[in-house]
Design a protein around this motif. Structure first.
Motif, PDB file in Angstrom:
ATOM      1  N   CYS A 391     -95.803  45.342-105.014  1.00 18.24           N
ATOM      2  CA  CYS A 391     -96.329  45.849-106.290  1.00 18.24           C
ATOM      3  C   CYS A 391     -96.972  47.227-106.171  1.00 18.24           C
ATOM      4  O   CYS A 391     -97.334  47.832-107.187  1.00 18.24           O
ATOM      5  CB  CYS A 391     -97.337  44.865-106.868  1.00 18.24           C
ATOM      6  SG  CYS A 391     -96.604  43.355-107.506  1.00 18.24           S
ATOM      7  N   PHE A 392     -97.159  47.725-104.957  1.00 17.52           N
ATOM      8  CA  PHE A 392     -97.664  49.078-104.797  1.00 17.52           C
ATOM      9  C   PHE A 392     -96.596  50.096-105.196  1.00 17.52           C
ATOM     10  O   PHE A 392     -95.396  49.799-105.223  1.00 17.52           O
ATOM     11  CB  PHE A 392     -98.057  49.335-103.333  1.00 17.52           C
ATOM     12  CG  PHE A 392     -99.404  48.813-102.931  1.00 17.52           C
ATOM     13  CD1 PHE A 392    -100.564  49.309-103.494  1.00 17.52           C
ATOM     14  CD2 PHE A 392     -99.502  47.827-101.955  1.00 17.52           C
ATOM     15  CE1 PHE A 392    -101.812  48.833-103.106  1.00 17.52           C
ATOM     16  CE2 PHE A 392    -100.744  47.352-101.551  1.00 17.52           C
ATOM     17  CZ  PHE A 392    -101.902  47.858-102.135  1.00 17.52           C
ATOM     18  N   SER A 393     -97.043  51.302-105.441  1.00 17.58           N
ATOM     19  CA  SER A 393     -96.149  52.433-105.676  1.00 17.58           C
ATOM     20  C   SER A 393     -96.115  53.314-104.426  1.00 17.58           C
ATOM     21  O   SER A 393     -97.102  53.380-103.685  1.00 17.58           O
ATOM     22  CB  SER A 393     -96.648  53.259-106.863  1.00 17.58           C
ATOM     23  OG  SER A 393     -95.914  54.462-106.997  1.00 17.58           O
ATOM     24  N   LEU A 394     -94.996  53.982-104.218  1.00 10.85           N
ATOM     25  CA  LEU A 394     -94.924  55.002-103.161  1.00 10.85           C
ATOM     26  C   LEU A 394     -94.961  56.411-103.752  1.00 10.85           C
ATOM     27  O   LEU A 394     -94.795  57.395-103.035  1.00 10.85           O
ATOM     28  CB  LEU A 394     -93.660  54.819-102.314  1.00 10.85           C
ATOM     29  CG  LEU A 394     -93.624  53.592-101.410  1.00 10.85           C
ATOM     30  CD1 LEU A 394     -92.388  53.613-100.529  1.00 10.85           C
ATOM     31  CD2 LEU A 394     -94.884  53.497-100.545  1.00 10.85           C
ATOM     32  N   GLU A 395     -95.187  56.494-105.056  1.00 12.98           N
ATOM     33  CA  GLU A 395     -95.285  57.807-105.700  1.00 12.98           C
ATOM     34  C   GLU A 395     -96.581  58.483-105.286  1.00 12.98           C
ATOM     35  O   GLU A 395     -97.675  57.935-105.475  1.00 12.98           O
ATOM     36  CB  GLU A 395     -95.238  57.649-107.216  1.00 12.98           C
ATOM     37  CG  GLU A 395     -95.380  58.946-107.986  1.00 12.98           C
ATOM     38  CD  GLU A 395     -95.467  58.727-109.478  1.00 12.98           C
ATOM     39  OE1 GLU A 395     -96.033  59.605-110.172  1.00 12.98           O
ATOM     40  OE2 GLU A 395     -94.993  57.681-109.956  1.00 12.98           O
ATOM     41  N   GLU A 396     -96.486  59.678-104.742  1.00 12.27           N
ATOM     42  CA  GLU A 396     -97.659  60.384-104.254  1.00 12.27           C
ATOM     43  C   GLU A 396     -98.613  60.682-105.408  1.00 12.27           C
ATOM     44  O   GLU A 396     -98.213  61.220-106.444  1.00 12.27           O
ATOM     45  CB  GLU A 396     -97.249  61.683-103.566  1.00 12.27           C
ATOM     46  CG  GLU A 396     -98.383  62.359-102.826  1.00 12.27           C
ATOM     47  CD  GLU A 396     -97.930  63.511-101.950  1.00 12.27           C
ATOM     48  OE1 GLU A 396     -98.781  64.117-101.287  1.00 12.27           O
ATOM     49  OE2 GLU A 396     -96.710  63.797-101.941  1.00 12.27           O
ATOM     50  N   GLY A 397     -99.861  60.310-105.242  1.00  9.20           N
ATOM     51  CA  GLY A 397    -100.875  60.559-106.255  1.00  9.20           C
ATOM     52  C   GLY A 397    -101.006  59.497-107.326  1.00  9.20           C
ATOM     53  O   GLY A 397    -101.927  59.553-108.153  1.00  9.20           O
ATOM     54  N   PRO A 399    -102.181  56.150-109.061  1.00  8.22           N
ATOM     55  CA  PRO A 399    -103.377  55.342-108.769  1.00  8.22           C
ATOM     56  C   PRO A 399    -103.065  54.057-107.999  1.00  8.22           C
ATOM     57  O   PRO A 399    -103.929  53.537-107.292  1.00  8.22           O
ATOM     58  CB  PRO A 399    -103.959  55.040-110.154  1.00  8.22           C
ATOM     59  CG  PRO A 399    -102.883  55.357-111.134  1.00  8.22           C
ATOM     60  CD  PRO A 399    -102.031  56.408-110.506  1.00  8.22           C
ATOM     61  N   ASN A 400    -101.846  53.557-108.146  1.00  4.63           N
ATOM     62  CA  ASN A 400    -101.448  52.341-107.442  1.00  4.63           C
ATOM     63  C   ASN A 400    -100.644  52.656-106.183  1.00  4.63           C
ATOM     64  O   ASN A 400     -99.919  51.814-105.666  1.00  4.63           O
ATOM     65  CB  ASN A 400    -100.619  51.448-108.383  1.00  4.63           C
ATOM     66  CG  ASN A 400    -100.363  50.064-107.817  1.00  4.63           C
ATOM     67  OD1 ASN A 400    -101.232  49.462-107.192  1.00  4.63           O
ATOM     68  ND2 ASN A 400     -99.152  49.561-108.006  1.00  4.63           N
ATOM     69  N   GLU A 401    -100.782  53.859-105.666  1.00  2.00           N
ATOM     70  CA  GLU A 401    -100.084  54.234-104.436  1.00  2.00           C
ATOM     71  C   GLU A 401    -100.606  53.405-103.267  1.00  2.00           C
ATOM     72  O   GLU A 401    -101.814  53.194-103.120  1.00  2.00           O
ATOM     73  CB  GLU A 401    -100.294  55.719-104.149  1.00  2.00           C
ATOM     74  CG  GLU A 401     -99.564  56.225-102.913  1.00  2.00           C
ATOM     75  CD  GLU A 401     -99.861  57.699-102.626  1.00  2.00           C
ATOM     76  OE1 GLU A 401     -99.183  58.278-101.756  1.00  2.00           O
ATOM     77  OE2 GLU A 401    -100.784  58.265-103.271  1.00  2.00           O
ATOM     78  N   LEU A 402     -99.704  52.918-102.426  1.00  2.00           N
ATOM     79  CA  LEU A 402    -100.090  52.164-101.235  1.00  2.00           C
ATOM     80  C   LEU A 402    -101.109  52.952-100.421  1.00  2.00           C
ATOM     81  O   LEU A 402    -100.930  54.144-100.163  1.00  2.00           O
ATOM     82  CB  LEU A 402     -98.849  51.882-100.377  1.00  2.00           C
ATOM     83  CG  LEU A 402     -99.088  51.245 -99.008  1.00  2.00           C
ATOM     84  CD1 LEU A 402     -99.648  49.837 -99.130  1.00  2.00           C
ATOM     85  CD2 LEU A 402     -97.803  51.267 -98.180  1.00  2.00           C
TER      86      LEU A 402
END
Length: 530
Positions: A391-397, A399-402
């Motif tokens: 459920c995390f994001s890998l998008e830099e910046g 808020p839910n970035e791993l």
């Protein structure tokens, strides 16, 4: 009143206590605890322990847990038992390894399991019976065996190939390399031994010592970052609940990192645009609910995260001004093509609710996220580890970035509705991403349309698939006429390959002095009381 010449079931009425779960054996365990003098907290933990045995693809001690507890005096408590990412995890490392998005399964999707810590934290504050007693039925079923029920067997069979790729999963959850068949007896003696140790010595068994070492070693051997120190740092935290008014009730949810705020945003939009005034089986209702949901989920996917990382407060997201701004994007006649949703992995879970003689209500959810979680099971202790990190994001910046020791945006959400300061409905709907939509749809069925809990749960559901929200999947109960009208409004539809989630609900009827419960026909479970 239902039509008795058509398939269906009636709600359950009882006075002294009620339990509704997704499996008959778990419901029976909860009722047994209540009859012994345990309270709703004791019964909920006992039922959840049984479900880790009999629905191992949906839930387990390698997963997470959220709880809403309403006391008879109207005081309410929220417990966040979601685990964190390993301290050594980072989005940058995964991007360097070539990942564009979080893996759906495998070692990098594993987060610290929070469920057992939550069970113990809840019991220490509110339980009545001895903690060890609450594991008796679960241990017996794991050791002596239990029969696979139809929905469990159907879901399990879909996972056989993936389970075979993992040593522990193949050892404990396949029989001669295949998923166990419906009606067959399945035993997990290694899991019984683990449960027995937790019952005797408490949650520390999972977070310190031999079992913790095995969990960390199993994940790290596959390339993951989880350590014994990560497990030792696990916590379950009491949180202030968030709420919104709807149809004369206050609907309560766990705050972020959970997605319960999505359900509240959706209810705010439904109240604003008047969906509750429409025929409950009309195309207009389905259209407006879907459009409101797509907006609410878009907010979730852009903003909901570990609360320490959120840039917009829950108060702002639930404000009238924000609701008005979102509602401006809803066309009552046409689908808005500008709302785009990112992909999340498909998932399911278990939800249960218990209300005791004193009218203490527990809304309780426990999950390993996707079926059998990360598809990693510890070989000796037989713990299926969750893939909540997906459920995390890998998008830099984002808020839910791993990030190190962060909690991910979380899908599992219990709910509670209050009226005049007292709990009146304890409910929840399973189904991964579907859950906020399920909360809003089912509660509207109860509060707007006067359905009993069973009718509210049984009502036909519509939701998008797990891509970008462009295709709606309609359950069989949605007529061809409604489907055609939705198509004219710009929606793409297809028949749902599987039902959307499941659910349980208990209504506290103070006027007549009874508890009234329903259990979703989409699962194997039932509601029982006495």
């Amino acid at each position: 009143m239902r039509e008795f010449d058509r398939p269906g079931r009636s709600p359950v009425y009882a006075e002294n206590g009620m339990a509704a779960t997704s499996h008959p054996l778990a419901t029976a365990a909860a009722i047994a605890v209540l009859k012994e003098g345990g309270n709703a907290v004791d019964a909920a933990i006992a039922a959840s322990a049984v479900l880790t045995v009999v629905e191992p693809h949906m839930t387990g001690i390698g997963g997470d847990c959220f709880v809403i507890l309403a006391e008879p005096d109207g005081s309410v408590h929220g417990l966040n038992g979601s685990g964190r990412a390993p301290a050594g995890a980072s989005a940058a490392r995964l991007r360097e390894m070539g990942h564009a998005r979080m893996p759906d399964s495998g070692p990098h999707s594993v987060t610290v399991p929070g469920a057992v810590k939550a069970w113990e934290t809840l019991h220490q504050r509110f339980g009545r019976l001895d903690f060890a007693r609450l594991f008796d039925e679960a241990i017996a079923y794991a050791e002596d065996g239990y029969a696979l029920h139809p929905r469990v067997a159907a879901d399990w069979s879909d996972q056989a190939a993936k389970l075979a790729a993992d040593e522990g999963a193949g050892r404990h959850y396949l029989v001669d390399g295949k998923a166990p068949a419906v009606g067959s007896r399945h035993r997990v003696p290694a899991f019984a031994a683990t449960l027995r140790r937790i019952a005797r010595d408490g949650a520390k068994v999972l977070y310190e010592g031999e079992i913790a070492a095995e969990i960390a070693a199993t994940v790290r051997a596959k390339g993951g970052f989880l350590t014994e120190e990560d497990l030792a740092a696990a916590s379950a935290d009491w949180v202030e609940l968030i709420s919104t008014p709807y149809a004369g009730h206050d609907v309560l949810e766990i705050p972020p990192n959970g997605q319960g705020i999505t359900a509240l945003i959706l209810l705010n939009l439904m109240r604003k645009i008047g969906t509750g005034l429409l025929d409950p089986a009309s195309a207009d209702r389905y259209h407006l609910e879907i459009e409101a949901a797509r907006l609410a989920y878009s907010v979730r996917d852009h903003m909901v995260a570990d609360p320490a990382m959120m840039r917009v407060s829950p108060e702002t997201l639930l404000s009238e001004a924000y609701t008005d701004a979102l509602a401006a994007h809803i066309d009552p006649m046409r689908r808005n093509p500008e709302i785009v949703l990112p992909k999340l992995p498909g998932a399911n879970t278990i939800y249960l609710t218990v209300v005791d003689r004193e009218r203490r209500a527990v809304s309780f959810i426990n999950s390993v996220y996707s079926s059998f979680g990360a598809k990693i099971v510890t070989p000796n202790s037989c713990i299926a580890l969750q893939n909540r990190g997906a459920c995390f994001s890998l998008e830099e910046g984002h808020p839910n970035e791993l990030g190190s020791a962060k909690r991910p945006m979380h899908t599992i959400i219990p709910a509670m509705a209050m009226k005049n300061g007292k709990p009146v409905v304890s409910f929840g709907v399973m189904g991964g991403a579907y859950q906020p939509m399920g909360h809003a749809h089912v509660f509207s069925n109860l509060a707007d349309h006067g359905m009993d809990p069973q009718q509210a749960l049984d009502h036909a559901r519509l939701f998008w698939d797990d891509d970008d929200g462009t295709v709606l999947e309609a359950e069989a109960g949605i007529s061809d006429e409604i489907r055609s009208e939705l198509t004219r409004k710009g929606h793409a539809l297809r028949s749902a390959a599987k039902p959307h989630g499941g659910g349980q609900a208990i209504v506290i009827d103070e006027k007549n002095g009874f508890l009234v419960a329903g259990s979703d026909h989409r699962k194997d479970g039932l509601a029982l009381g006495w």
